[in-house]
Design a protein around this motif. Structure first.
Motif, short mmCIF file in Angstrom:
data_model
loop_
_atom_site.label_atom_id
_atom_site.label_comp_id
_atom_site.label_asym_id
_atom_site.label_seq_id
_atom_site.Cartn_x
_atom_site.Cartn_y
_atom_site.Cartn_z
N ASP A 1 -5.01 4.80 -5.94
CA ASP A 1 -6.35 5.89 -5.80
C ASP A 1 -7.26 5.46 -4.41
O ASP A 1 -8.40 5.82 -4.50
CB ASP A 1 -6.64 6.77 -6.33
N THR A 2 -7.11 3.58 -4.39
CA THR A 2 -8.77 3.00 -4.82
C THR A 2 -8.13 2.48 -3.14
O THR A 2 -6.93 1.82 -3.43
CB THR A 2 -8.52 1.68 -5.38
N ASN A 3 -8.18 2.02 -1.97
CA ASN A 3 -7.96 1.85 -0.41
C ASN A 3 -8.61 -0.26 -0.39
O ASN A 3 -9.65 0.27 -1.33
CB ASN A 3 -8.39 2.56 0.08
N PRO A 4 -8.26 -0.51 -0.17
CA PRO A 4 -8.74 -2.00 -0.35
C PRO A 4 -10.30 -2.40 0.51
O PRO A 4 -10.75 -3.27 0.51
CB PRO A 4 -7.97 -3.04 0.98
N VAL B 1 4.08 0.18 5.24
CA VAL B 1 3.69 2.01 4.77
C VAL B 1 2.37 1.79 4.72
O VAL B 1 1.64 0.59 3.74
CB VAL B 1 4.11 2.11 3.32
N GLY B 2 0.85 2.45 5.14
CA GLY B 2 0.14 2.84 4.76
C GLY B 2 -1.12 2.29 5.57
O GLY B 2 -2.07 2.87 5.82
N LEU C 1 0.63 -1.22 -0.03
CA LEU C 1 -0.15 -0.02 0.09
C LEU C 1 0.85 0.80 -0.11
O LEU C 1 2.33 0.86 0.52
CB LEU C 1 -1.08 0.24 1.19
N ASN C 2 0.35 2.29 -0.50
CA ASN C 2 1.02 3.36 -0.51
C ASN C 2 0.39 4.07 0.40
O ASN C 2 -0.60 4.08 1.54
CB ASN C 2 0.60 4.69 -1.48
N GLY D 1 -3.50 3.68 -0.54
CA GLY D 1 -4.00 2.61 -1.97
C GLY D 1 -3.27 1.76 -2.67
O GLY D 1 -1.87 1.75 -1.70
N PHE D 2 -3.40 0.84 -3.67
CA PHE D 2 -2.23 0.18 -4.08
C PHE D 2 -1.73 0.41 -4.95
O PHE D 2 -1.85 1.17 -5.90
CB PHE D 2 -3.73 -0.98 -4.84
#
Lengths: 139, 367
Positions: free
Chosen positions: B246-249, B266-267, B83-84, B88-89
């Protein structure tokens, strides 16, 4: 039906005329039948849907006549000449893959009245279309 | 592998900069064959990266959203994700724990260089100087054998011992991937929902196996179009469509994280903020009426009356359901399975229903 076989796999029927955008048109007196070529259906693969025009509409040469939807992509079908639609192939609504199985026969898309005979002269002969397919494949 | 595909009459296309087989003549039949029988896919375009060293696990645990302390040898761990900082992925990946100090990452083709850069950047940043990062993508190949007859096919290949593998378990015939190109790794896995096996190894070995499957065992080869329609039926995410930077899990409903993981990664902070705040949109399935023979495609909009409530991320025609289906993001206030909505296809509205995935039950599961 007699064909020119292009690159060992694409059939071009000898009894009709063609466009560079891969439609065929078979002229019978003042009426014509339109469909897409074997090359076009082989490129599209499994056709799952066809959008047909309304009977009675006049479609200018080069304007959208219908839409062919495959798993891979969706492509417009263009009018090879200016045409007044007199009939559409209703069978395609249930069996759109008729275009895959028989692009020059049962897979026809519309019938119509040719409104400007002069436009017919600008269509490609089977030999010219065969060359066009060859150049697209190698381009 | 591409020469083999061409000799089999494949349509070759470029995916993520790699030339690969889009189909072998009839993607719908390749799809059905996978659900009913068995097919083989070439997945060599996917990224294969090995991370090794005595601190490899500690390093990866600072980057992946699942807790590597829960991983075990000879078992795939995932899917999980890098993840950032915004949760986001960077990429969703499968992690193979070869042994305590060696991990194979299989990542998306579009993200290979991004993942490698991400690993190197954080290796520096966190000071894991002894960790080695090696890109094996170009030196190896990968195929997947998928379908109810996958296990039978493995027996016919003389690889019957692999049929005792449980889902996500794998074997490989060398102590270490250092010894590539001779090592071959076989896992019980895939991305079609069906029972299956994936093989990673030297290009020579994997290619020989592919040829043997297709020529001698008459296993039908399948391409990326069938792979895409199969994964959509299962509701699986594809990077670039359902998930991106820009999409999260949580909104993707992609369970790539361990909620109880204590180690900082991270994330993590951003992810916990998302978990606390909730999400604006939710990934759901969309099922069109049976007569509507148009394929919903990425970007098509979903409405209730004049109100736009969502957008399609992937769509296909399901030969199993014989209707069009799609994956879509729906505004969370309208993300109600069962809700009748409309989809705009080239300026015309068609009725559709929000549904949960999978759209179909796979016909086989590994025992």
């Amino acid at each position: 039906m007699e064909y020119i076989i292009v690159l060992g796999k694409y059939k071009v029927a000898k009894d009709r005329l063609y466009t560079k955008t891969h439609e065929w048109i078979k002229i019978l007196d003042n009426e014509a039948i339109v469909g897409i070529t074997d090359y076009a259906q082989q490129k599209l693969k499994n056709i799952v849907g066809v959008e047909l025009p309304e009977v009675g509409t006049v479609i200018e040469r080069g304007a959208r006549l219908g839409v062919v939807e495959s798993i891979k992509s969706v492509e417009d079908v263009y009018a090879p000449v200016t045409i007044k639609v007199t009939d559409v192939n209703k069978k395609l609504e249930e069996e759109p893959d008729l275009i895959n199985r028989d692009p020059y026969g049962d897979g026809w898309i519309v019938r119509g009245e040719v409104l400007n005979r002069d436009e017919v002269k600008e269509l490609l002969s089977p030999e010219e279309y065969a060359k066009h397919v060859e150049s697209e494949e190698h381009g | 592998m591409i020469d083999v595909h061409e000799s089999l009459g494949a349509s070759i296309g470029v995916f993520a900069g790699v030339r690969t087989a889009l189909d072998f003549g009839n993607p719908l039949e390749e799809h059905l064959e996978t659900r009913r029988n068995v097919t083989v896919f070439d997945l060599s375009h996917m990224g294969r990266i090995v991370v090794r060293g005595t601190k490899a696990r500690e390093f990866l645990n600072r980057l992946l959203a699942k807790d590597l302390e829960k991983s075990c040898d000879l078992r795939m761990f995932g899917p999980t994700a890098f993840l950032n900082e915004r949760a986001g992925f960077v990429d969703d990946v499968m992690l193979y724990r070869l042994n305590e100090n060696e991990y194979l990452i299989v990542c998306n083709a579009v993200n290979v260089s991004k993942v490698i850069d991400w690993l190197h950047k954080h290796k520096e940043l966190f000071g894991f100087t002894d960790v080695v990062i090696e890109d094996l993508t170009e030196r190896t190949a990968m195929i997947a054998i998928q379908g109810p007859r996958a296990a039978e096919t493995m027996i016919n290949l003389g690889l019957s011992t692999t049929t005792s593998l449980k889902p996500l378990e794998f074997v490989y015939d060398e102590r270490s991937f250092v010894n590539l190109p001779n090592a071959t790794l076989i896992s019980r896995s895939g991305w079609t929902g069906e029972d299956g096996f994936e093989v990673i190894g030297s290009i020579t070995n994997v290619k020989a196996l592919f040829v043997k499957l297709v020529r001698d065992l008459r296993v039908r080869p399948a391409g990326l179009i069938a792979r895409d329609s199969l994964r959509i039926e299962m509701g699986f995410c594809l990077y670039g469509n359902e998930i991106d930077e820009d999409t999260n899990p949580l909104e993707a409903r992609y369970w790539v994280f361990d909620i109880d993981k204590q180690t900082e990664y991270v994330g993590r902070d951003a992810l916990f903020k998302v978990l606390a705040d909730g999400v604006e949109k939710i990934r759901l399935g969309l099922r069109l009426k049976k007569g509507v023979r148009f394929v919903p495609r990425k970007g098509y909009e979903i409405y209730i009356g004049n109100r736009r409530i969502g957008v399609v991320t992937s769509g296909t025609y399901s030969p199993i359901l014989q209707r069009s289906i799609a994956l879509a993001y729906i505004d969370s206030r309208h993300a109600v399975p069962g809700l009748e909505v409309e989809i705009d296809i080239r300026g015309r509205r068609y009725r559709a229903k929000l549904v949960d995935f999978p759209f179909v039950q796979p016909s086989s599961r590994p025992k």
